[in-house]
Scaffold this motif. Structure first.
Motif, short mmCIF file in Angstrom:
data_model
loop_
_atom_site.label_atom_id
_atom_site.label_comp_id
_atom_site.label_asym_id
_atom_site.label_seq_id
_atom_site.Cartn_x
_atom_site.Cartn_y
_atom_site.Cartn_z
N GLN A 25 -9.56 -1.94 -1.37
CA GLN A 25 -8.19 -1.52 -1.10
C GLN A 25 -7.75 -2.03 0.27
O GLN A 25 -6.61 -2.48 0.43
CB GLN A 25 -8.07 0.01 -1.14
N VAL A 26 -8.64 -1.98 1.25
CA VAL A 26 -8.32 -2.51 2.58
C VAL A 26 -7.98 -4.00 2.48
O VAL A 26 -7.01 -4.47 3.08
CB VAL A 26 -9.50 -2.29 3.55
N ILE A 29 -4.51 -4.47 0.93
CA ILE A 29 -3.43 -4.20 1.88
C ILE A 29 -3.28 -5.34 2.87
O ILE A 29 -2.16 -5.75 3.21
CB ILE A 29 -3.69 -2.86 2.61
N THR A 33 0.12 -7.45 3.08
CA THR A 33 0.85 -7.44 4.34
C THR A 33 1.14 -8.87 4.81
O THR A 33 2.24 -9.17 5.30
CB THR A 33 0.06 -6.68 5.41
N HIS A 50 2.24 0.39 -0.27
CA HIS A 50 1.66 1.72 -0.32
C HIS A 50 0.15 1.62 -0.53
O HIS A 50 -0.32 0.79 -1.31
CB HIS A 50 2.22 2.53 -1.49
N ALA A 51 -0.60 2.49 0.14
CA ALA A 51 -2.05 2.56 -0.03
C ALA A 51 -2.40 3.75 -0.91
O ALA A 51 -1.91 4.87 -0.71
CB ALA A 51 -2.74 2.71 1.33
N PRO A 56 -8.37 4.30 -5.58
CA PRO A 56 -8.20 3.06 -4.81
C PRO A 56 -7.20 2.12 -5.48
O PRO A 56 -7.25 1.91 -6.69
CB PRO A 56 -9.60 2.45 -4.79
N THR A 58 -3.13 -0.19 -4.68
CA THR A 58 -1.93 -0.35 -3.88
C THR A 58 -0.71 -0.37 -4.78
O THR A 58 -0.80 -0.64 -5.99
CB THR A 58 -1.95 -1.66 -3.07
N ASN A 60 3.35 -1.97 -4.40
CA ASN A 60 4.32 -2.69 -3.60
C ASN A 60 5.68 -2.49 -4.25
O ASN A 60 5.92 -2.93 -5.38
CB ASN A 60 3.97 -4.18 -3.52
N TYR A 222 0.02 8.05 -3.00
CA TYR A 222 0.02 6.98 -2.01
C TYR A 222 0.59 7.44 -0.67
O TYR A 222 1.31 8.45 -0.59
CB TYR A 222 0.90 5.81 -2.48
N VAL A 225 2.29 2.17 4.11
CA VAL A 225 1.59 1.62 5.26
C VAL A 225 2.34 0.46 5.91
O VAL A 225 2.06 0.10 7.06
CB VAL A 225 0.16 1.16 4.89
#
Length: 232
Positions: A25-26, A29, A33, A50-51, A56, A58, A60, A222, A225
């Motif tokens: 997930q990191v 993101i 981004t 959104h996280a 787990p 995202t 968008n 979520y 972020v």
């Protein structure tokens, strides 16, 4: 900051990615981004990343001027040969949902109110995708839209948006999306955990209507972020 309003006539795209590990997930993101910060596509208006919290993944939330602009983006070499392969390596599913804004409700302004989204708001966001047969889509939109006006009386409720699905990649059949904002996870959990015998008449009716036509409901929670608009 991006806003959501039924007066908007642009295309709303909700890209939902799932993965099987928090560290992936990191990575999702980070990649999203990068794309958002570099976005300069014809017709692109905003993206809000959104996280996932409950699972787990995202989300968008993207606003485009039109479907034609989006299809140009999909047809580009960058999307086909870099974006999709990169996300394909770190996801377990990719759903690219095209929608129109069917309904909004806010605690402050009631039906038709404008909803603001962004990391500055600290919203606890809940996104639910409902499957539906074509002949029942309008009924589901209404049940999830005007049928949910009782939400303004629920402690911790901030806003509610209904997106009518138009077409999708990675998802079969038609759909309707519910996007809601809450003060906190505790407020949302309290609302969801309320015993059925304590539900208002409006809530019971809306839930019965929804269950009668929805073929499935896929929910995740979520936090926002990152966001960027074309005019920034």
């Amino acid at each position: 900051m991006p806003t959501i309003s039924p007066k908007d006539k642009h295309l709303t795209v909700l890209n939902l990615f799932t993965t099987d590990a928090p560290e992936k997930q990191v990575s999702l993101i980070e990649e999203m981004t990068k794309i958002v910060n570099a976005a300069a596509y014809e017709g692109w208006q905003s993206s809000t990343v959104h996280a996932g919290i409950q699972s787990p993944g995202t989300a968008n939330f993207i606003q485009w001027r039109s479907g034609e602009d989006l299809e140009q983006r999909y047809a580009g070499d960058e999307f086909k040969h870099r974006t999709l392969p990169v996300f394909g390596e770190i996801t377990t599913s990719i759903r690219l949902l095209q929608n129109e804004i069917a309904y909004t409700l806010t605690r402050a302004d009631g039906p038709g109110g404008t909803v603001e989204i962004g990391p500055h708001r600290d919203d606890f966001t809940v996104i639910t995708v409902f499957g539906v047969a074509e002949e029942n889509q309008d009924e589901l939109v209404d049940a999830l839209g005007e049928g949910q006006n009782w939400l303004v009386d629920i402690p911790g409720f901030r806003s509610h948006v209904v997106l009518k699905g138009l077409r999708a990649r990675g998802l079969d059949g038609l759909f309707v999306v519910s996007y809601s904002q809450w003060d906190s996870q505790e407020a949302f959990d309290t609302y969801r955990g309320q015993p059925a015998e304590q539900h208002s008449e409006g809530r019971t009716k809306a839930q019965d209507r929804t269950r009668a036509v929805a073929t499935y409901a896929d929910l995740n929670t979520y936090t926002v972020v990152h966001t960027r608009s074309a005019d920034e």
